[in-house]
Design an enzyme around this catalytic site. Structure first.
Site, PDB file in Angstrom:
ATOM      1  N   CYS A  49     -11.552   2.496  -8.055  1.00 34.83           N
ATOM      2  CA  CYS A  49     -11.148   3.059  -6.762  1.00 34.83           C
ATOM      3  C   CYS A  49     -12.172   4.046  -6.224  1.00 34.83           C
ATOM      4  O   CYS A  49     -12.359   4.168  -5.009  1.00 34.83           O
ATOM      5  CB  CYS A  49      -9.801   3.759  -6.890  1.00 34.83           C
ATOM      6  SG  CYS A  49      -8.550   2.823  -7.778  1.00 34.83           S
ATOM      7  N   ASP A 123      -4.944   6.675  -6.418  1.00 32.56           N
ATOM      8  CA  ASP A 123      -3.685   7.109  -5.800  1.00 32.56           C
ATOM      9  C   ASP A 123      -3.532   8.616  -5.593  1.00 32.56           C
ATOM     10  O   ASP A 123      -3.299   9.084  -4.489  1.00 32.56           O
ATOM     11  CB  ASP A 123      -2.507   6.625  -6.645  1.00 32.56           C
ATOM     12  CG  ASP A 123      -2.335   5.118  -6.589  1.00 32.56           C
ATOM     13  OD1 ASP A 123      -3.213   4.446  -6.021  1.00 32.56           O
ATOM     14  OD2 ASP A 123      -1.342   4.615  -7.129  1.00 32.56           O
ATOM     15  N   LYS A 124      -3.600   9.411  -6.655  1.00 32.33           N
ATOM     16  CA  LYS A 124      -3.291  10.838  -6.539  1.00 32.33           C
ATOM     17  C   LYS A 124      -4.451  11.624  -5.968  1.00 32.33           C
ATOM     18  O   LYS A 124      -4.293  12.802  -5.613  1.00 32.33           O
ATOM     19  CB  LYS A 124      -2.895  11.422  -7.899  1.00 32.33           C
ATOM     20  CG  LYS A 124      -1.771  10.671  -8.584  1.00 32.33           C
ATOM     21  CD  LYS A 124      -0.571  10.455  -7.688  1.00 32.33           C
ATOM     22  CE  LYS A 124       0.416   9.468  -8.280  1.00 32.33           C
ATOM     23  NZ  LYS A 124      -0.100   8.099  -8.411  1.00 32.33           N
ATOM     24  N   GLU A 444       4.745   6.757 -13.658  1.00 29.95           N
ATOM     25  CA  GLU A 444       4.873   5.616 -12.754  1.00 29.95           C
ATOM     26  C   GLU A 444       5.131   4.369 -13.598  1.00 29.95           C
ATOM     27  O   GLU A 444       4.480   4.178 -14.630  1.00 29.95           O
ATOM     28  CB  GLU A 444       3.551   5.494 -11.981  1.00 29.95           C
ATOM     29  CG  GLU A 444       3.557   4.504 -10.864  1.00 29.95           C
ATOM     30  CD  GLU A 444       2.259   4.614 -10.068  1.00 29.95           C
ATOM     31  OE1 GLU A 444       2.158   5.530  -9.244  1.00 29.95           O
ATOM     32  OE2 GLU A 444       1.352   3.801 -10.289  1.00 29.95           O
ATOM     33  N   SER A 470       5.161   2.679  -8.807  1.00 32.89           N
ATOM     34  CA  SER A 470       3.906   2.401  -8.121  1.00 32.89           C
ATOM     35  C   SER A 470       4.200   1.903  -6.715  1.00 32.89           C
ATOM     36  O   SER A 470       5.267   1.348  -6.442  1.00 32.89           O
ATOM     37  CB  SER A 470       3.141   1.330  -8.895  1.00 32.89           C
ATOM     38  OG  SER A 470       2.116   0.772  -8.111  1.00 32.89           O
TER      39      SER A 470
END
Length: 564
Positions: A49, A123-124, A444, A470
């Site tokens: 990512c 994500d975070k 998650e 998720s």
């Protein structure tokens, strides 16, 4: 331009040692005289990512230099949700959001930088960077690193979710080992974040709807050179913001901006995690915006995005029809987003997106003819979740479910039962003690939900937890149940066989047992000992709040002398 914050490190006789450190980094007199602009990213090898950040960071630094600034690059952490999934490491995922915000605060204030460009990818990292920007409240621009291109296999479009669900398919004999391996090797063909409307792409769209990023940049794939142009523009724009004295993050992050962020989540069937991140972002700005407020926006916003996992398309498809601008302009036109909200450009959201394309009717539907009249994500209340719970309803065939509870005290116990297929259609699987305090870290659970779906049981059972899901999770899955079991919430009182009713359409979830029996169980309940007594997770468990307020670890907004 006001006196620069960075002058406290460069000006005056007693700053000779400070200047010596800077000269050791190659800065000359001209560079020392310019504004110092922080450029933070997560570039590294923890997750695909963030591996798109490198060339974009260089472009942002070039833009800063062109506009008369001195860029100061630094990095912060990232925990890959994909690689930490379905084991103890996932406890660090949500925690990493706080570490990212804290580390940005430490560097920007500690080194007195004048402005900030922040990159996010996994994500975070997106909410973490945005929270850090708002906490520091210097001129700031957020940039998403971009998603991966979708995979292709035998005419099918794939995302990494297909790999998770293929494991369940292999367990049931629906697919063979060769097919599973082909999916594994094909589903994620490039670097970048997951291609569906999972948490990364959801929060990237949120950053646009809130006015914190370059207009219409979020859906550009991470490997496209167009991203360098966006980053270069950001470098020039942040210098202009510094010259004008704003707008600052707390000028932009207002209640209407938060509502706009919630609206784009609902409209695109985005990640349930946004219901946790939006209150946390609001906290940094000193605004009370809880899961209840998020739920009100979800309920009044139509679902117009036909996006995975509830729909068919990926971020690349949104980019091909005109980007997130298509969604934002449509929601402004329909009144579901407040177009008068301010953005980093100094203009309004309506002005920035006025020339966007109209919906194509396939990837993005018109607001007047939506996929669903209310949003793709819903907040539930009821006797099992008096403070709230969240479900993604986009793509569900049925919005109600009732069945007997099958209780698991942690994620591992449920995963084992699912792997062994020792559960039955009609059951409500309950995973508790996985909340922000009890986990700690609110794990998650895509691993277990994808296994269930891959085994063909996606809507034949329900799954309820005080942990998280998720953005890729689909099926009758309800998470973020509050209060969590560890602190004595109703989820702690559920026993095997208790009937639970879920009515997503009516926004309710209830434990169907007698009040007297419930009172007896509450009286007899005893708290569990903490799972971690030392280390980072123990500190986190002592500080973290409940999900409705964003599971935050401090009360915002943070004060600093420069604010006064």
């Amino acid at each position: 331009m006001k006196k620069l914050r960075s002058r406290v490190t460069t000006d005056g006789l007693d700053r000779a040692p400070h200047r010596a450190f800077m000269r050791a980094m190659g800065l000359d007199d001209a560079a020392l005289a310019k504004p110092m602009i922080g450029v933070v990213s997560m570039k590294g090898e923890q997750t695909p990512c963030n591996m798109t950040h490198d060339f974009q960071v260089e472009a942002a630094k070039a833009g800063i230099e062109e506009a008369g600034g001195t860029p100061r690059e630094f990095t912060t952490i990232s925990v890959s949700d994909g690689i930490s999934m379905n084991h103890e490491g996932m406890k660090f995922s949500l925690f990493s959001r706080e570490l990212i915000a804290d580390s940005i605060e430490a560097v920007v204030h500690g080194l007195a930088y004048d402005a900030l460009i922040g990159f996010g990818g996994c994500d975070k990292t997106l909410p973490g960077v945005i929270m850090g920007m708002i906490r520091c409240n210097v001129p700031s621009i957020f940039i998403y690193g971009g998603s991966a291109l979708p995979g292709r296999l035998e005419g099918r479009t794939l995302t990494v979710l297909d790999s998770y669900e293929a494991v369940g398919g292999f367990m049931t004999g629906e697919i063979d080992g060769t097919t599973l391996e082909k999916i594994e090797r094909s589903c994620l063909p490039t670097i970048g974040a997951c291609a569906g409307q999972f948490t990364a792409n959801t929060m990237a769209m949120v950053s646009e709807a809130m006015g914190l990023t370059i207009p219409n940049c979020s859906m550009i794939p991470g490997v496209y050179p167009e991203r360098a142009q966006v980053s270069r523009r950001a470098g020039r724009l942040v210098m202009d913001m510094l010259e004008r004295g704003g707008p600052l993050p707390r000028d932009i992050v207002t209640r209407r901006a938060l509502e706009n962020g919630a609206a784009i989540v609902a409209a695109t069937g985005g990640s349930t995690n946004a219901a946790l991140h939006l209150p946390a972002i609001a906290n940094e700005a000193g605004i009370s915006f809880t899961i209840d407020d998020v739920g009100e926006v979800f309920a009044r916003t139509p679902l117009i995005g036909n996006l995975r996992p509830g729909g068919k398309y990926t971020a690349k498809d949104v980019y091909d029809i005109g980007g997130a601008a298509v969604v934002i302009r449509e929601l402004v036109q329909s009144g579901h987003i407040d177009g008068s909200a301010l953005t980093i450009t100094g203009r309004t959201l309506a002005e920035d997106y006025a020339s966007a394309n109209v919906p194509d009717g396939e990837v993005i539907y018109p607001a007047g003819a939506p996929i669903m009249n209310d949003g793709g994500v819903a907040v539930l209340k009821g006797s099992l979740c008096p403070d709230g719970a969240v479900i993604k309803v986009a793509g569900l065939k049925n919005l109600s479910f009732e069945g007997p509870a099958r209780v698991f005290e942690d994620e591992e116990a449920c995963v084992q039962a699912v792997r062994n297929r020792s559960y039955k259609a009609g059951e409500v699987l309950v995973i508790r003690n996985e909340g922000p305090v009890g986990g700690p870290g609110m794990r998650e659970m895509l691993g277990v939900t994808a296994l269930i779906y891959g085994q063909g049981m996606g809507e034949k059972v329900a799954l309820i937890t005080d942990g998280r899901f998720s953005g890729a999770t689909r099926g009758m899955c309800i998470g973020y149940v509050s209060p969590e079991a560890f602190v004595g919430g109703p989820l702690a009182l559920v026993c095997d066989g208790d009937r639970i009713r879920i009515d997503a359409g009516g926004r309710r979830m209830d434990l169907l047992i007698d009040e007297q029996e419930l009172a007896t169980r509450r009286r007899d309940w005893k708290p569990r000992p903490p799972r971690h007594r030392a280390g980072a997770l123990a500190k986190y468990a002592r500080l973290v709040g409940q999900a409705p307020g964003g599971a935050v670890t401090h009360e915002g907004p943070a004060e600093w002398p420069w604010f006064k």
